[in-house]
Scaffold this active site. Structure first.
Site, short mmCIF file in Angstrom:
data_model
loop_
_atom_site.label_atom_id
_atom_site.label_comp_id
_atom_site.label_asym_id
_atom_site.label_seq_id
_atom_site.Cartn_x
_atom_site.Cartn_y
_atom_site.Cartn_z
N TYR A 25 13.82 -1.83 -8.91
CA TYR A 25 12.62 -2.21 -8.00
C TYR A 25 13.06 -3.24 -6.88
CZ TYR A 25 8.16 -3.77 -6.32
OH TYR A 25 7.22 -4.09 -5.62
N ALA A 80 6.56 -9.11 -4.59
CA ALA A 80 5.42 -8.92 -5.83
C ALA A 80 6.12 -9.19 -6.92
CB ALA A 80 4.99 -7.51 -5.48
N SER A 107 3.17 -13.34 -2.32
CA SER A 107 2.75 -11.98 -2.17
C SER A 107 1.39 -11.77 -2.82
CB SER A 107 3.66 -11.02 -2.99
OG SER A 107 2.88 -9.55 -3.34
N LEU A 130 -1.08 -10.90 2.97
CA LEU A 130 -2.34 -10.14 2.61
C LEU A 130 -1.94 -8.68 2.65
CD1 LEU A 130 -5.34 -10.98 1.90
CD2 LEU A 130 -5.60 -10.27 4.60
N TYR A 131 -2.42 -8.13 1.62
CA TYR A 131 -2.85 -6.65 1.55
C TYR A 131 -4.10 -6.35 1.58
CZ TYR A 131 2.21 -5.35 0.63
OH TYR A 131 3.63 -5.14 0.62
N THR A 157 0.64 -7.81 6.08
CA THR A 157 1.72 -6.89 5.98
C THR A 157 1.13 -5.54 6.55
OG1 THR A 157 2.92 -8.09 4.60
CG2 THR A 157 3.61 -6.01 4.58
N ARG A 166 10.23 5.45 -3.47
CA ARG A 166 11.53 4.63 -3.68
C ARG A 166 12.16 5.45 -5.28
NH1 ARG A 166 8.47 -0.77 -2.80
NH2 ARG A 166 7.86 -0.49 -0.61
N LYS A 226 3.36 -9.27 9.86
CA LYS A 226 4.83 -8.83 9.54
C LYS A 226 4.87 -7.40 9.12
CE LYS A 226 7.34 -9.37 4.75
NZ LYS A 226 6.81 -8.18 4.14
N SER A 248 10.39 -7.02 10.77
CA SER A 248 10.52 -6.42 9.60
C SER A 248 10.32 -4.99 9.19
CB SER A 248 9.57 -7.39 8.58
OG SER A 248 9.81 -6.71 7.35
N HIS A 250 10.28 -4.17 5.98
CA HIS A 250 10.11 -4.24 4.48
C HIS A 250 11.28 -4.26 3.53
CE1 HIS A 250 5.89 -4.30 2.57
NE2 HIS A 250 6.85 -4.18 1.36
N ASP A 281 13.21 -10.67 9.16
CA ASP A 281 13.66 -10.67 7.66
C ASP A 281 14.33 -9.08 7.82
OD1 ASP A 281 11.80 -8.42 6.80
OD2 ASP A 281 10.54 -9.77 6.05
N GLY A 283 17.89 -8.11 5.00
CA GLY A 283 19.20 -8.30 4.49
C GLY A 283 19.95 -9.80 4.98
N ARG A 285 21.82 -12.63 3.75
CA ARG A 285 22.57 -12.78 2.50
C ARG A 285 23.60 -14.13 2.69
NH1 ARG A 285 19.26 -9.67 1.49
NH2 ARG A 285 19.59 -7.85 0.22
C1 LIG Z 1 11.12 -6.42 -4.90
C2 LIG Z 1 10.43 -6.76 -3.68
C3 LIG Z 1 9.11 -6.94 -3.74
C4 LIG Z 1 8.41 -7.08 -2.33
N1 LIG Z 1 7.09 -7.18 -2.07
C5 LIG Z 1 6.30 -7.49 -1.12
C6 LIG Z 1 4.87 -7.76 -0.98
O1 LIG Z 1 4.45 -7.69 -2.15
N2 LIG Z 1 4.45 -8.03 0.17
C7 LIG Z 1 5.22 -7.89 1.50
O2 LIG Z 1 4.73 -8.00 2.29
N3 LIG Z 1 6.54 -7.62 1.26
C8 LIG Z 1 7.23 -7.31 0.10
N4 LIG Z 1 8.44 -6.97 0.09
C9 LIG Z 1 9.26 -7.14 1.33
C10 LIG Z 1 9.71 -8.59 1.63
O3 LIG Z 1 8.66 -9.59 2.08
C11 LIG Z 1 10.92 -8.76 2.77
O4 LIG Z 1 10.32 -8.03 4.03
C12 LIG Z 1 12.04 -8.06 2.57
O5 LIG Z 1 12.62 -8.40 1.11
C13 LIG Z 1 13.19 -8.50 3.34
O6 LIG Z 1 14.38 -7.99 3.28
P1 LIG Z 1 15.68 -8.82 2.02
O7 LIG Z 1 14.92 -8.53 0.76
O8 LIG Z 1 16.77 -8.05 2.41
O9 LIG Z 1 15.51 -10.16 2.42
C14 LIG Z 1 9.31 -6.83 -1.08
C15 LIG Z 1 10.70 -6.98 -1.10
C16 LIG Z 1 11.28 -6.62 -2.35
C17 LIG Z 1 12.72 -6.61 -2.47
#
Ligand SMILES: Cc1cc2nc3c(=O)[nH]c(=O)nc-3n(C[C@H](O)[C@H](O)[C@H](O)COP(=O)(O)O)c2cc1C
Length: 355
Positions: A25, A80, A107, A130-131, A157, A166, A226, A248, A250, A281, A283, A285
């Site tokens: 996940y 999350a 989140s 917010l969702y 978002t 996924r 976002k 973004s 996501h 956002d 990638g 690292r």
């Molecule tokens: C495990 C996981 C859970 C996520 N949950 C949410 C979330 O609840 N709400 C949201 O807006 N984005 C969520 N995202 C997206 C992140 O906010 C973000 O856009 C993304 O992780 C950026 O990429 P990076 O992981 O390469 O830094 C999630 C990402 C991951 C990896």
């Protein structure tokens, strides 16, 4: 044990420590994971144009986002179900972010309330992601609690009207434990919905531009949008009063085939021309990734998986250290580019890599 020198070191340990489901996940993307890979690949398509003899004896990574000072231009992205990664979940992340001087976006599927997070990390810049649930009462209550706990912005978002497929999660049968505390989602989803896809099916996929005003008026806070990757949506966001935009996709978890965020950034920056703050956002690292995003016009970045690798590997200390690694790498990059503050990095410090 080998020293933890880089985010990649934390990633390796996180994978070792986590059960296969939570790891899938966290690490996975949607579809063929093309966009997930592209987010990283895009950073390699730019090389630096360093400048020398610039007196870099005093370098600072501090900046502001929406008027709040942070010590490095990094906000922990909303992620999350954080209790899957550490028993202290979102509170450990909050303490790590506060210790490093970063900000935090929490989140809707957080495992601790905004109030608990604020108590765990006093002084931390906390945003509420917010969702919008079909049951608007649940969303109104969520916003009211965020405001009461001192959140200073709402991050709406907008790239998730439905959850993408996924495949790593599906192959492994990843399910959200029904006893995971979800203070802002449980009221809407109940105990039965165990797959992220079932939980997200309770979100309101009719949300449109009109709802931005409703959210802003409920919260009376700046709204950060976002999940924008086009100039058209960026323009419309500003027309509807968005204070900031996160370029973004996501983290490559929604529309597979969407562009790498670093590739989309310049068109959004050019279209907005300073009318709203722009963050990126996807990638992140390395501190050099942060530097490249700043050079292309982002004011700050959000980092999702990188601090979560820290959380899974070493809890609060891991989150803090991952953020410190990014800060130290950014400090070095600034220094070697001939810049003393994030504001000094510009497009003149980058060129397209020759392939
Ligand atoms: C495990 C996981 C859970 C996520 N949950 C949410 C979330 O609840 N709400 C949201 O807006 N984005 C969520 N995202 C997206 C992140 O906010 C973000 O856009 C993304 O992780 C950026 O990429 P990076 O992981 O390469 O830094 C999630 C990402 C991951 C990896």
């Amino acid at each position: 044990m080998e020293p933890f020198l880089s985010v990649a070191d934390y990633e390796r340990i996180a994978e070792e420590r986590l059960e296969p489901g939570p790891w899938a996940y966290l690490a996975g993307g949607s579809g063929d994971e093309w966009t997930l890979r592209e987010n990283r690949a895009a950073f390699a398509r730019w090389t630096f144009r360093p400048r020398v003899l610039c007196d870099v004896s005093a370098v600072s990574t501090a900046t502001t986002v929406l008027g709040t000072k942070i010590e490095l231009p990094v906000v922990v992205a909303p992620v999350a179900y954080q209790q899957l990664y550490h028993p202290d979940g979102d509170c450990a992340t909050a303490r790590g972010a506060a210790a490093a001087g970063a900000g935090l976006a929490v989140s809707t599927f957080c495992t601790r309330s905004h109030e608990e997070i604020a108590a765990a990390a006093p002084g931390l810049m906390q945003w509420c992601q917010l969702y919008v649930f079909r049951d608007r009462g649940v969303t109104s209550e969520h916003l009211a609690e965020a405001v009461a706990a001192g959140c200073s912005a709402v991050v709406l978002t907008v790239d998730t009207p439905r959850l993408a497929q996924r495949e790593r999660d599906l192959r492994i049968g990843f399910a959200v434990p029904s006893d995971l505390p979800l203070p802002y989602a449980r009221a809407a989803i109940g105990d039965a919905a165990k797959n992220p896809a079932d939980q997200f099916a309770l979100l309101d996929d009719s949300v449109s531009w009109r709802d931005l005003e409703w959210i802003a008026s409920e919260a009376k806070l700046p709204v950060v949008l976002k999940g924008v990757v086009t100039r058209e949506d960026a323009e419309t966001a500003v027309e509807h009063g968005a204070a900031a935009i996160v370029v973004s996709n996501h983290g490559g978890r929604q529309l597979d085939g969407a562009p790498a965020t670093l590739d989309a950034l310049p068109e959004v920056v050019d279209a907005i021309a300073g009318r709203a703050e722009i963050y990126l956002d996807g990638g992140i690292r390395r501190g050099t990734d942060v530097a490249k995003a700043l050079a292309l016009g982002a004011r700050a970045v959000l980092a999702g998986r990188a601090p979560m690798f820290g959380l899974a590997a070493a809890g609060e200390d891991g989150v803090r250290h991952v953020l410190e690694i990014l800060r130290d790498e950014l400090t070095l990059a600034l220094c070697l580019l001939g810049c003393t503050t994030p504001e000094e990095i510009g497009r003149e410090h980058l060129q397209r890599a020759v392939s």
